[in-house]
Write an enzyme that holds these catalytic residues in place. Structure first.
Site, PDB file in Angstrom:
ATOM      1  N   ASP A 116       0.830  -1.199   0.000  1.00 40.29           N
ATOM      2  CA  ASP A 116       0.000   0.000   0.000  1.00 40.29           C
ATOM      3  C   ASP A 116       0.872   1.261   0.000  1.00 40.29           C
ATOM      4  OD1 ASP A 116      -2.774   0.958   0.331  1.00 40.29           O
ATOM      5  OD2 ASP A 116      -2.030   1.785   2.222  1.00 40.29           O
ATOM      6  N   GLU A 141       1.668  -0.190  -4.826  1.00 40.41           N
ATOM      7  CA  GLU A 141       0.674   0.787  -5.282  1.00 40.41           C
ATOM      8  C   GLU A 141       1.372   2.124  -5.448  1.00 40.41           C
ATOM      9  OE1 GLU A 141      -3.352   3.057  -3.742  1.00 40.41           O
ATOM     10  OE2 GLU A 141      -1.760   2.558  -2.364  1.00 40.41           O
TER      11      GLU A 141
END
Ligand SMILES: *[C@@H]1O[C@H](CO)[C@@H](O)[C@H](O)[C@H]1NC(C)=O
Ligand SMILES: *[C@@H]1O[C@H](CO)[C@@H](O)[C@H](O)[C@H]1NC(C)=O
Ligand SMILES: *[C@@H]1O[C@H](CO)[C@@H](O)[C@H](O)[C@H]1NC(C)=O
Ligand SMILES: *[C@@H]1O[C@H](CO)[C@@H](O)[C@H](O)[C@H]1NC(C)=O
Ligand SMILES: *[C@@H]1O[C@H](CO)[C@@H](O)[C@H](O)[C@H]1NC(C)=O
Length: 532
Positions: A221, A245
């Site tokens: 993330d 990400e």
């Protein structure tokens, strides 16, 4: 640092199946929100309102119990929500930590989703099925409900291990990396990932987590909110594939810089996503130029396009059908995610054509769908079947053949990866007389090809031309030399598909519950003649 002896012994007893980037290249990933994918049997199926931003009751064990639904669609991996303990205080301004991204004490597992034993059982069952487990991890930050939290309940207890609070000034890279994400109501305290103690403890944590649960890969993330040189050491400790990400748009360079030995094995393919929205979301700008440019730039700027994570939806974006109601726009865009360079990712509910808008409405409960075998589900199954077949029969051969653009038109684009030609269009479902895409192929005139979405065979026309007309609506067309399909189970000699995924108009009996694709066939005419 030397590992204590007991840890070494434990380690050698664990079944370790850590997978490398090379092993992930041929996989196909189903992304799910653990809390929303499936309920334990006997639970109240009507109780989940995504707008309430609270737990709906999905668990690791209920994922395990419903793996057939995922595997039957041809997926070879799942990506689940973060697995570590989250914030458990009073309900915050944005609800509860049902999504798993609000890290607190990462040394513990998240008991909302089950016991450590349950997570191990899920991992073991995936491996028994020859599937991989990808776990989402949050490293950049924890979560708090004030800008001056008490850190004693967190894994990193000392305030000095965090950056001091500041608001992000977007566009200032230092600020994006050091200031706190979130807002004043739900701030996300930012770890000082340059601090040697933080680096070392994160390294040990991820190494143990991966071993303990036999994790095969990580989705990371907010990867661009941590300085790039943190990642190679972190992922080396993990010893598995890392996909980060790096939120972005059409700008390939901005995202591409995070792939490679200086950063991560892989990143989510935001440039392709953005270009697909431009080209295929109806109504929308339908700008195919941007798509062609992204393919072109990606080839130049990413170190390895074959490892990118291709997606159309995720937990942060509005669903495709919230931006584009036409089912054909989803089907056409999806074909490019599967049959160009990169690892296809389907976000749970996409196969059910869910249409929620932004967070939290894009995190619907899947059980409301009754797990129907929808047209989208069958299309995905067919795409996975073809891709798995190419992977299994060529090793990495097909995967490493770069996608080439055969032609672009205001109505769509035709690409070729290895032997597979995909002709996709943005015109949508309504039939269009006079619209066609003429595609120059390298195949000799009269080569027999099969459109795997209808199982109809077509001969390539004079000069290698294939011409796709849309008199019955804008469906995708996937042409494979017929001889190449031998042994694939796709479109066998009877002209129907095993599993009756998407039938041709010649076999309407098989297509009763699949009206969209079966009644809106693209007709390949002009320079082509049907040979069946
Ligand atoms: C960028 O952000 C950092 C950290 O907040 C700050 O120290 C620096 O002055 C900012 N740079 C500019 C050009 O504003
Ligand atoms: C289409 O996309 C290209 C590449 O991003 C851009 O240069 C062009 O301005 C866009 N055209 C329209 C009409 O939006
Ligand atoms: C998109 O989501 C919003 C909010 O949930 C909803 O009001 C709207 O109807 C949705 N649009 C479509 C096309 O489904
Ligand atoms: C290809 O390999 C995958 C993963 O090993 C396996 O699950 C699948 O059944 C195989 N598919 C075909 C078509 O052989
Ligand atoms: C299609 O399925 C049948 C039975 O399920 C099987 O016997 C046959 O071999 C399959 N066809 C191909 C081409 O794999």
């Amino acid at each position: 640092m030397l590992l204590p002896v007991y840890l070494l012994i434990l380690t050698s007893l664990q079944p370790i199946s850590a997978a490398t980037a090379e092993q992930w290249r041929g996989r196909s990933i189903y992304q799910l929100i653990t809390d929303r994918f499936a309920l334990p049997s006997g639970a109240d199926l009507n109780a989940c309102d995504p707008g309430k931003q609270t737990w709906c009751g999905g668990t690791w064990n209920s994922i395990l119990e419903n793996l057939d639904y995922i595997q039957n669609a041809g997926f070879t991996a799942i990506w689940i929500s973060p697995v570590n303990q989250n914030y458990e205080g009073p309900r915050s301004a944005y609800g509860d930590a049902y999504h798993g991204y609000w890290s607190a004490d990462i040394s513990k597992s998240n008991d909302r989703f089950g016991t450590p034993k349950d997570l191990k059982a899920l991992s073991a069952e995936l491996h028994r099925r020859d599937m991989y487990l990808m776990v989402d991890v949050v490293v950049n930050n924890v979560m708090a409900t004030s800008t001056a939290p008490d850190f004693s309940k967190y894994f990193f207890m000392d305030k000095s291990l965090y950056h001091p609070y500041c608001r992000i000034v977007w566009g200032n890279e230092t600020s994006e990396q050091e200031c706190w994400m979130g807002d004043e109501k739900v701030p996300l305290p930012d770890l000082d990932t340059r601090n040697p103690t933080v680096i070392e403890q994160y390294g040990e944590w991820i190494q143990n987590l991966v071993k303990e649960y036999s994790i095969d890969g990580l989705r990371i993330d907010a990867a661009k909110h941590v300085q790039m040189d943190f990642w190679p050491k972190f992922c080396a400790k993990a010893g598995v594939f890392c996909m980060g990400e790096v939120f972005g748009g059409l700008d390939v360079e901005a995202v591409a810089q995070y792939q490679g030995p200086q950063a991560l094995d892989s990143v989510l393919n935001f440039p392709l996503y953005s270009a697909l929205v431009e080209a295929f979301a109806i109504p929308g700008p339908q700008n195919v130029t941007a798509l062609a440019q992204v393919f072109d730039e990606s080839k130049k700027k990413f170190t390895d396009t074959g490892l990118l994570g291709n997606f159309l939806e995720n937990q942060d974006l509005p669903r495709w059908h919230n931006q584009s109601v036409d089912p054909q726009s989803l089907y056409n865009a999806m074909v490019l995610n599967f049959l160009t360079d990169g690892i296809p990712i389907v976000y749970y509910g996409q196969e059910q054509s869910f249409s929620g808008s932004n967070d939290p409405y894009n995190r619907e409960a899947l059980w409301t769908s009754n797990y129907e075998k929808t047209t989208a589900y069958e299309l995905i199954s067919t795409l996975n079947q073809l891709r798995n077949f190419m992977v299994n029969s060529t090793g990495t051969g097909w995967l490493k053949q770069a996608t080439a653009i055969l032609t672009t038109s205001p109505y769509g684009i035709a690409v070729m990866k290895g032997e597979i030609i995909s002709v996709v269009t943005n015109i949508g479902s309504p039939p269009q007389n006079g619209i066609h895409i003429a595609v120059p192929t390298p195949y000799a005139s009269s080569t027999a090809t099969t459109n795997i979405l209808t199982c109809k065979q077509w001969a390539v026309g004079a000069g290698g031309m294939v011409d796709v007309e849309y008199t019955k609506g804008g469906v995708p067309v996937i042409l494979v030399p017929t001889t190449r399909l031998k042994g694939s189970g796709i479109c066998d000699a009877s002209g129907t598909k095993n599993g009756s995924a998407v039938a041709s108009s010649d076999s309407p009996r098989v297509s009763i519950n699949l009206p969209l694709i079966s009644f809106m066939l693209a007709f390949l005419t002009f320079d082509m003649r049907a040979i069946l």
